[in-house]
Design a protein around this motif. Structure first.
Motif: not given
Length: 237
Positions: A50-79
């Motif tokens: 739909h072309g709607d851009m979303t910005l991500l506000l991301l904390d680093m210390m998170l339960p379940g999966m840390g912010g750095l891991e989220i960054c890495q996962a998204l960029r690895t998936q070309r997101i």
């Protein structure tokens, strides 16, 4: 503007949600890393449809999966959702780790809400500049970048590029012949929190040239001494 907050602190998340909604933004919130990653992936699919851009506000210390891991996962998936990291970790090593794993900007807690708004607006502008919505493939000479798959190729041969190299190539391919200063490249690809005295731009230009240039031909990325870099066509001779 759509904003996804991934923050486990209810007090901070409520403050951000109320403030951003008062500014007219649409806000979603995830309280743990795994949920945040899933919501970011869904937001990327919605943006593609739909072309709607979303910005991500991301904390680093998170339960379940840390912010750095989220960054890495998204960029690895070309997101390529723009990511603004919010964290109480203020060391240089922490900032560098986040930026290298794909974050676009970095804001330390506690922060001023007006500065947060300004950084979000800057991220939105950079994202629009770097990703023309009407183009799915950027081309110049025999160099191509498929924005849907985030796959680059030269003369039909796929190129293996890192997330940062792809972002740098996208900047150049979005405006062939345009002169980009080091400061402009740094702000567009790394974000405003990067040290302006760093030589990271020159390092990545050299790396990108090694990936995209053809032996025996002039480099597609030209250096304008004292001013910056621009993308020029390869010689046909």
């Amino acid at each position: 503007m759509n904003i996804l907050i991934v923050e486990d602190d209810d007090r901070i998340a409520d403050f951000l949600t109320r403030g951003l909604r008062a500014e007219g933004h649409r806000v979603q919130r995830a309280a743990d890393g795994l949920t945040g990653l899933a919501m970011a992936q869904d937001a990327a699919r919605q943006a593609q449809s739909h072309g709607d851009m979303t910005l991500l506000l991301l904390d680093m210390m998170l339960p379940g999966m840390g912010g750095l891991e989220i960054c890495q996962a998204l960029r690895t998936q070309r997101i390529w959702l723009p990511i603004l990291v919010l964290t109480a970790q203020t060391s240089l090593e922490d900032r560098v780790a986040g930026l290298r794993l794909g974050a676009d900007d970095y804001l330390c807690k506690p922060f001023d809400f007006e500065e947060l708004l300004a950084r979000l607006e800057a991220l939105a502008r950079r994202s629009r500049d770097m990703r023309p919505p009407e183009a799915s493939v950027l081309r110049h000479a025999d160099l191509e970048l498929d924005l849907t798959r985030m796959q680059a190729s030269r003369a039909g041969k796929p190129l293996t590029l890192t997330a940062r190299e792809l972002a740098l190539l996208e900047l150049f391919l979005g405006a062939p012949g345009r002169l980009f200063s080091r400061e402009r490249i740094l702000a567009s690809v790394w974000g405003s929190s990067e040290d302006p005295l760093t030589n990271v731009v020159d390092v990545y230009i050299r790396r990108l040239r090694l990936r995209i240039d053809v032996e025996g031909q002039p480099s597609l990325i030209q250096t304008v001494r004292g001013l910056g870099y621009r993308l020029e066509a390869a010689s046909s001779t």
